[in-house]
Design a protein around this motif. Sequence first.
Motif, PDB file in Angstrom:
ATOM      1  N   PRO A  48       0.818  -1.227   0.000  1.00  0.00           N
ATOM      2  CA  PRO A  48       0.000   0.000   0.000  1.00  0.00           C
ATOM      3  C   PRO A  48       0.850   1.276   0.000  1.00  0.00           C
ATOM      4  O   PRO A  48       0.516   2.249  -0.675  1.00  0.00           O
ATOM      5  N   LEU A  49       1.963   1.265   0.735  1.00  0.00           N
ATOM      6  CA  LEU A  49       2.835   2.442   0.752  1.00  0.00           C
ATOM      7  C   LEU A  49       3.568   2.606  -0.577  1.00  0.00           C
ATOM      8  O   LEU A  49       3.762   3.734  -1.042  1.00  0.00           O
ATOM      9  N   ARG A  50       3.970   1.500  -1.207  1.00  0.00           N
ATOM     10  CA  ARG A  50       4.603   1.593  -2.526  1.00  0.00           C
ATOM     11  C   ARG A  50       3.640   2.199  -3.532  1.00  0.00           C
ATOM     12  O   ARG A  50       4.008   3.051  -4.329  1.00  0.00           O
ATOM     13  N   HIS A  51       2.393   1.736  -3.509  1.00  0.00           N
ATOM     14  CA  HIS A  51       1.389   2.258  -4.438  1.00  0.00           C
ATOM     15  C   HIS A  51       1.168   3.753  -4.201  1.00  0.00           C
ATOM     16  O   HIS A  51       1.137   4.539  -5.153  1.00  0.00           O
ATOM     17  N   TRP A  52       1.028   4.159  -2.942  1.00  0.00           N
ATOM     18  CA  TRP A  52       0.841   5.568  -2.625  1.00  0.00           C
ATOM     19  C   TRP A  52       2.048   6.374  -3.082  1.00  0.00           C
ATOM     20  O   TRP A  52       1.898   7.465  -3.633  1.00  0.00           O
ATOM     21  N   GLY A  53       3.251   5.838  -2.854  1.00  0.00           N
ATOM     22  CA  GLY A  53       4.464   6.531  -3.275  1.00  0.00           C
ATOM     23  C   GLY A  53       4.521   6.719  -4.779  1.00  0.00           C
ATOM     24  O   GLY A  53       4.896   7.788  -5.276  1.00  0.00           O
ATOM     25  N   CYS A  54       4.143   5.687  -5.526  1.00  0.00           N
ATOM     26  CA  CYS A  54       4.137   5.797  -6.988  1.00  0.00           C
ATOM     27  C   CYS A  54       3.105   6.823  -7.458  1.00  0.00           C
ATOM     28  O   CYS A  54       3.355   7.571  -8.400  1.00  0.00           O
ATOM     29  N   MET A  55       1.956   6.860  -6.794  1.00  0.00           N
ATOM     30  CA  MET A  55       0.942   7.846  -7.173  1.00  0.00           C
ATOM     31  C   MET A  55       1.442   9.262  -6.887  1.00  0.00           C
ATOM     32  O   MET A  55       1.187  10.180  -7.672  1.00  0.00           O
ATOM     33  N   GLN A  56       2.171   9.450  -5.783  1.00  0.00           N
ATOM     34  CA  GLN A  56       2.739  10.767  -5.486  1.00  0.00           C
ATOM     35  C   GLN A  56       3.757  11.162  -6.549  1.00  0.00           C
ATOM     36  O   GLN A  56       3.764  12.296  -7.025  1.00  0.00           O
ATOM     37  N   LEU A  57       4.629  10.234  -6.922  1.00  0.00           N
ATOM     38  CA  LEU A  57       5.633  10.530  -7.946  1.00  0.00           C
ATOM     39  C   LEU A  57       4.967  10.816  -9.285  1.00  0.00           C
ATOM     40  O   LEU A  57       5.372  11.728 -10.008  1.00  0.00           O
ATOM     41  N   LYS A  58       3.929  10.043  -9.601  1.00  0.00           N
ATOM     42  CA  LYS A  58       3.206  10.271 -10.862  1.00  0.00           C
ATOM     43  C   LYS A  58       2.550  11.644 -10.854  1.00  0.00           C
ATOM     44  O   LYS A  58       2.568  12.353 -11.863  1.00  0.00           O
ATOM     45  N   GLN A  59       1.984  12.029  -9.729  1.00  0.00           N
ATOM     46  CA  GLN A  59       1.350  13.343  -9.618  1.00  0.00           C
ATOM     47  C   GLN A  59       2.388  14.457  -9.799  1.00  0.00           C
ATOM     48  O   GLN A  59       2.114  15.460 -10.447  1.00  0.00           O
ATOM     49  N   ASN A  60       3.572  14.274  -9.237  1.00  0.00           N
ATOM     50  CA  ASN A  60       4.610  15.305  -9.323  1.00  0.00           C
ATOM     51  C   ASN A  60       5.272  15.364 -10.691  1.00  0.00           C
ATOM     52  O   ASN A  60       5.637  16.434 -11.160  1.00  0.00           O
ATOM     53  N   PHE A  61       5.466  14.211 -11.348  1.00  0.00           N
ATOM     54  CA  PHE A  61       6.245  14.180 -12.574  1.00  0.00           C
ATOM     55  C   PHE A  61       5.441  13.807 -13.809  1.00  0.00           C
ATOM     56  O   PHE A  61       5.812  14.180 -14.912  1.00  0.00           O
ATOM     57  N   GLY A  62       4.359  13.055 -13.642  1.00  0.00           N
ATOM     58  CA  GLY A  62       3.449  12.709 -14.724  1.00  0.00           C
ATOM     59  C   GLY A  62       4.102  12.387 -16.039  1.00  0.00           C
ATOM     60  O   GLY A  62       4.869  11.442 -16.146  1.00  0.00           O
ATOM     61  N   ASN A  63       3.821  13.182 -17.053  1.00  0.00           N
ATOM     62  CA  ASN A  63       4.341  12.945 -18.402  1.00  0.00           C
ATOM     63  C   ASN A  63       5.693  13.604 -18.644  1.00  0.00           C
ATOM     64  O   ASN A  63       6.204  13.575 -19.755  1.00  0.00           O
ATOM     65  N   LYS A  64       6.285  14.202 -17.633  1.00  0.00           N
ATOM     66  CA  LYS A  64       7.568  14.890 -17.797  1.00  0.00           C
ATOM     67  C   LYS A  64       8.734  13.923 -17.950  1.00  0.00           C
ATOM     68  O   LYS A  64       9.751  14.279 -18.514  1.00  0.00           O
ATOM     69  N   THR A  65       8.592  12.705 -17.402  1.00  0.00           N
ATOM     70  CA  THR A  65       9.694  11.752 -17.404  1.00  0.00           C
ATOM     71  C   THR A  65       9.165  10.321 -17.380  1.00  0.00           C
ATOM     72  O   THR A  65       7.988  10.096 -17.136  1.00  0.00           O
ATOM     73  N   LEU A  66      10.037   9.377 -17.627  1.00  0.00           N
ATOM     74  CA  LEU A  66       9.673   7.970 -17.502  1.00  0.00           C
ATOM     75  C   LEU A  66       9.523   7.638 -16.026  1.00  0.00           C
ATOM     76  O   LEU A  66      10.163   8.247 -15.171  1.00  0.00           O
ATOM     77  N   PRO A  67       8.707   6.645 -15.697  1.00  0.00           N
ATOM     78  CA  PRO A  67       8.549   6.282 -14.285  1.00  0.00           C
ATOM     79  C   PRO A  67       9.813   5.615 -13.748  1.00  0.00           C
ATOM     80  O   PRO A  67      10.482   4.886 -14.464  1.00  0.00           O
ATOM     81  N   PRO A  68      10.150   5.861 -12.483  1.00  0.00           N
ATOM     82  CA  PRO A  68      11.307   5.197 -11.897  1.00  0.00           C
ATOM     83  C   PRO A  68      11.031   3.706 -11.683  1.00  0.00           C
ATOM     84  O   PRO A  68       9.882   3.261 -11.722  1.00  0.00           O
ATOM     85  N   TYR A  69      12.070   2.949 -11.449  1.00  0.00           N
ATOM     86  CA  TYR A  69      11.949   1.514 -11.211  1.00  0.00           C
ATOM     87  C   TYR A  69      10.967   1.255 -10.074  1.00  0.00           C
ATOM     88  O   TYR A  69      11.033   1.883  -9.036  1.00  0.00           O
ATOM     89  N   GLY A  70      10.054   0.345 -10.280  1.00  0.00           N
ATOM     90  CA  GLY A  70       9.051   0.019  -9.281  1.00  0.00           C
ATOM     91  C   GLY A  70       7.725   0.719  -9.508  1.00  0.00           C
ATOM     92  O   GLY A  70       6.717   0.326  -8.939  1.00  0.00           O
ATOM     93  N   CYS A  71       7.713   1.747 -10.314  1.00  0.00           N
ATOM     94  CA  CYS A  71       6.479   2.477 -10.602  1.00  0.00           C
ATOM     95  C   CYS A  71       6.058   2.305 -12.056  1.00  0.00           C
ATOM     96  O   CYS A  71       5.210   3.036 -12.547  1.00  0.00           O
ATOM     97  N   GLN A  72       6.665   1.350 -12.739  1.00  0.00           N
ATOM     98  CA  GLN A  72       6.337   1.109 -14.139  1.00  0.00           C
ATOM     99  C   GLN A  72       5.166   0.138 -14.249  1.00  0.00           C
ATOM    100  O   GLN A  72       5.021  -0.766 -13.443  1.00  0.00           O
TER     101      GLN A  72
END
Length: 82
Positions: A48-72
Amino acid sequence: MKKLLRIILIVVIAAVALIGQRWYSYVTNMTDPFDEVGINLQSYMPAPLRHWGCMQLKQNFGNKTLPPYGCQSPDSGTKWVD
């Protein structure tokens, strides 16, 4: 014996607090989604924390960059996990 247990408990609580703070600052940052320490901490978090973390990163970076490892996405390494 009680003093030793108290010291161990304090050390464990401090370690959890430091690691948690470092992970939280990684997922809520606005500068670098590819921080190696943050990615490693992200991989050790419960699902659950990994999922929340990925959603936070997606919200901050979205289409600006590729997702980091673990959020793909499992379908494609170039898309964020949903």
